[in-house]
Write an enzyme that holds these catalytic residues in place. Structure first.
Site, PDB file in Angstrom:
ATOM      1  CB  CYS A 114      43.178  45.471  35.116  1.00 13.13           C
ATOM      2  SG  CYS A 114      41.707  45.045  35.543  1.00 13.13           S
ATOM      3  CG  HIS A 255      45.769  44.475  38.274  1.00 13.45           C
ATOM      4  ND1 HIS A 255      45.123  45.654  38.779  1.00 13.45           N
ATOM      5  CD2 HIS A 255      44.953  43.623  37.804  1.00 13.45           C
ATOM      6  CE1 HIS A 255      43.719  45.007  38.405  1.00 13.45           C
ATOM      7  NE2 HIS A 255      43.633  44.136  38.166  1.00 13.45           N
ATOM      8  CG  ASN A 285      40.363  43.852  40.112  1.00 19.44           C
ATOM      9  OD1 ASN A 285      41.052  44.919  39.640  1.00 19.44           O
ATOM     10  ND2 ASN A 285      40.395  42.862  39.313  1.00 19.44           N
TER      11      ASN A 285
HETATM   12  O1  UT7 Z   1      41.646  42.615  36.707  1.00 12.84           O
HETATM   13  C1  UT7 Z   1      41.617  41.147  36.093  1.00 12.84           C
HETATM   14  C2  UT7 Z   1      40.022  40.649  36.722  1.00 12.84           C
HETATM   15  N1  UT7 Z   1      39.852  39.260  37.258  1.00 12.84           N
HETATM   16  C3  UT7 Z   1      40.762  38.447  37.794  1.00 12.84           C
HETATM   17  O2  UT7 Z   1      42.095  38.830  38.117  1.00 12.84           O
HETATM   18  C4  UT7 Z   1      40.210  37.277  38.478  1.00 12.84           C
HETATM   19  C5  UT7 Z   1      41.010  36.097  38.515  1.00 12.84           C
HETATM   20  N2  UT7 Z   1      40.387  34.964  38.842  1.00 12.84           N
HETATM   21  C6  UT7 Z   1      40.129  34.965  40.260  1.00 12.84           C
HETATM   22  O3  UT7 Z   1      40.602  35.688  40.864  1.00 12.84           O
HETATM   23  C7  UT7 Z   1      39.411  33.690  40.735  1.00 12.84           C
HETATM   24  O4  UT7 Z   1      39.353  32.735  39.734  1.00 12.84           O
HETATM   25  C8  UT7 Z   1      38.172  33.920  41.431  1.00 12.84           C
HETATM   26  C9  UT7 Z   1      38.462  34.869  42.931  1.00 12.84           C
HETATM   27  C10 UT7 Z   1      37.267  34.818  40.654  1.00 12.84           C
HETATM   28  C11 UT7 Z   1      37.445  32.768  41.890  1.00 12.84           C
HETATM   29  O5  UT7 Z   1      38.385  31.738  42.538  1.00 12.84           O
HETATM   30  P1  UT7 Z   1      38.530  30.157  42.151  1.00 12.84           P
HETATM   31  O6  UT7 Z   1      39.285  29.482  43.258  1.00 12.84           O
HETATM   32  O7  UT7 Z   1      38.736  30.324  40.828  1.00 12.84           O
HETATM   33  O8  UT7 Z   1      36.966  29.748  42.390  1.00 12.84           O
HETATM   34  P2  UT7 Z   1      35.906  29.067  41.191  1.00 12.84           P
HETATM   35  O9  UT7 Z   1      35.616  30.068  40.225  1.00 12.84           O
HETATM   36  O10 UT7 Z   1      36.631  27.780  40.770  1.00 12.84           O
HETATM   37  O11 UT7 Z   1      34.686  28.657  42.012  1.00 12.84           O
HETATM   38  C12 UT7 Z   1      34.935  27.881  43.112  1.00 12.84           C
HETATM   39  C13 UT7 Z   1      33.591  27.586  43.970  1.00 12.84           C
HETATM   40  C14 UT7 Z   1      32.524  27.190  42.909  1.00 12.84           C
HETATM   41  O12 UT7 Z   1      31.544  26.601  43.293  1.00 12.84           O
HETATM   42  P3  UT7 Z   1      31.308  24.801  42.898  1.00 12.84           P
HETATM   43  O13 UT7 Z   1      31.445  25.039  41.488  1.00 12.84           O
HETATM   44  O14 UT7 Z   1      32.954  24.342  43.304  1.00 12.84           O
HETATM   45  O15 UT7 Z   1      30.411  24.368  43.740  1.00 12.84           O
HETATM   46  C15 UT7 Z   1      31.736  28.795  42.740  1.00 12.84           C
HETATM   47  O16 UT7 Z   1      30.225  28.779  42.332  1.00 12.84           O
HETATM   48  O17 UT7 Z   1      33.067  28.647  44.680  1.00 12.84           O
HETATM   49  C16 UT7 Z   1      31.937  29.143  44.225  1.00 12.84           C
HETATM   50  N3  UT7 Z   1      31.851  30.501  44.400  1.00 12.84           N
HETATM   51  C17 UT7 Z   1      31.495  31.335  45.389  1.00 12.84           C
HETATM   52  N4  UT7 Z   1      31.232  30.762  46.765  1.00 12.84           N
HETATM   53  C18 UT7 Z   1      31.222  31.688  47.922  1.00 12.84           C
HETATM   54  C19 UT7 Z   1      32.073  31.424  43.484  1.00 12.84           C
HETATM   55  N5  UT7 Z   1      32.100  33.057  43.871  1.00 12.84           N
HETATM   56  C20 UT7 Z   1      31.751  32.678  45.465  1.00 12.84           C
HETATM   57  C21 UT7 Z   1      31.611  33.475  46.270  1.00 12.84           C
HETATM   58  N6  UT7 Z   1      31.080  33.116  47.354  1.00 12.84           N
HETATM   59  N7  UT7 Z   1      31.564  35.034  45.995  1.00 12.84           N
END
Ligand code: UT7
Length: 328
Positions: A114, A255, A285
């Site tokens: 990115c 970004h 993204n």
């Molecule tokens: O270009 C660089 C690339 N990447 C990034 O910049 C990504 C950086 N990270 C993020 O943007 C965030 O960490 C995410 C958007 C990927 C995830 O958000 P989060 O608030 O960190 O969520 P999490 O990974 O802590 O997940 C929270 C919950 C989990 O369930 P439990 O374990 O709490 O029961 C996940 O399984 O949300 C669940 N989950 C979803 N639920 C519905 C994860 N993905 C999804 C989804 N829909 N698509």
């Protein structure tokens, strides 16, 4: 005293829009989750037969028109991509051929995820200043849909396809164009965002395909924390180097990965969100395409005026990061 300016910008996004609602029909997610956790409402997805180089060519044509130049004027062509047409040859060579960039041009790809567009910008900036090249075309282009695991809800809701391009050349006028560029990388965090198969470490085989190991995997929480930290550091350092306070920056173009990352960056830098460009709600993204796509939109919509200071800030897999300060 010479400067290197961005003489033209252009972008391309495929017409097919995939909404959160549509995704929620094929994977266990909701529009509400995607919007509140990432800020994304919809993304563009390329046609099956549309390649990264095809999108790059469209963005490049727009940037060349904006710069009032043609492909024949280009002697340095750099493509930043994490989703090349193929491992070999470089996507830049396909773009060169499709666009009609002359045979004497230097054409190559860079892999900085990115942050790739800012890496390309710095390379072109340095090469133009040394007079080795006259006009550079740099492009961030991604068909991330081709390396997305559409069964993995933790990643597939985040990415989209697009391309953005810029044409750069030197001018004999001090104090305009690229005022500063600062890049970095921290390989310690390489395992937080990766594609494990399809390279020399794990060549593709039936098992890797069955495991979808040629798709993007991410430790989202760790990437999130690193992103906020490195983007703030690199943006702050750039302002300090140029004796600028945040209120002197007309527009920050970060970004576009997650609205919560962007809002945390703005709050930490004390830049109001009105001076931060956001379009990830419409594109998701798009990795190396995200900053040039946002830059092109910002310019065309009048958010950037002559004399303005724009700060570009990126982070990505690697962990790579960078910032670029531009006077228009
Ligand atoms: O270009 C660089 C690339 N990447 C990034 O910049 C990504 C950086 N990270 C993020 O943007 C965030 O960490 C995410 C958007 C990927 C995830 O958000 P989060 O608030 O960190 O969520 P999490 O990974 O802590 O997940 C929270 C919950 C989990 O369930 P439990 O374990 O709490 O029961 C996940 O399984 O949300 C669940 N989950 C979803 N639920 C519905 C994860 N993905 C999804 C989804 N829909 N698509």
């Amino acid at each position: 005293m010479a400067s290197v300016i961005i003489a033209g910008v252009g972008s391309y996004a495929p017409p097919r829009i995939v909404t959160n609602e549509e995704l929620s029909k094929t994977v266990d997610t909701t529009d509400e989750w995607i919007r509140t956790r990432s800020g994304i409402r919809e993304r563009r997805i390329a046609a099956p037969d549309q390649t990264t180089s095809d999108m790059a060519v469209e963005a490049a044509k727009a940037a060349l028109t904006d710069a009032k130049l043609t492909a024949a004027d280009i002697d340095l062509l750099i493509i930043a991509t994490a989703s090349p047409d193929a491992p070999l040859p470089s996507t830049a060579c396909y773009v060169q051929h499709k666009l009609g960039v002359p045979a004497h041009a230097t054409c190559f790809d860079i892999a900085a995820a990115c942050s790739g567009f800012l890496y390309a910008l710095e390379i072109a900036y340095g090469q133009l200043l040394t007079n080795r090249y006259k006009r550079a075309l740099i492009i961030g282009s991604e068909k991330l849909s081709s390396v997305t695991d559409w069964t993995d809800r933790t990643t597939c809701v985040l990415f989209g396809d697009a391309a953005g391009a810029a044409v750069l050349h030197k001018v004999d006028q001090p104090g305009i164009g690229i005022l500063g560029s600062d890049l970095g990388a921290d390989g310690e965090f390489a395992d937080n965002l990766y594609i494990s198969a399809g390279g020399s470490k794990r060549p593709a085989d039936a098992q890797s395909v069955a495991e979808r190991a040629h798709c993007i995997r991410m430790n989202g929480r760790e990437v999130f924390k690193s992103a906020v930290r490195v983007m703030e550091t690199v943006a702050r350092e750039m302002m300090e180097q140029h004796h600028l306070t945040p209120d002197q920056i007309n527009l920050v173009i970060p970004h576009q990965a997650n609205i919560r990352i962007i809002e945390a960056l703005a709050a930490n830098l004390k830049v109001p969100m009105e001076r931060v460009y956001v379009n990830l709600d419409r594109y998701g993204n798009t990795s190396s395409a995200s900053i040039p796509l946002a830059l092109d939109e910002a310019r065309r919509s009048g958010r950037i005026k002559p004399g303005d200071l724009t700060l570009l800030v990126a982070f990505g897999a690697g962990l790579t990061y960078g910032s670029t300060l531009i006077r228009w």
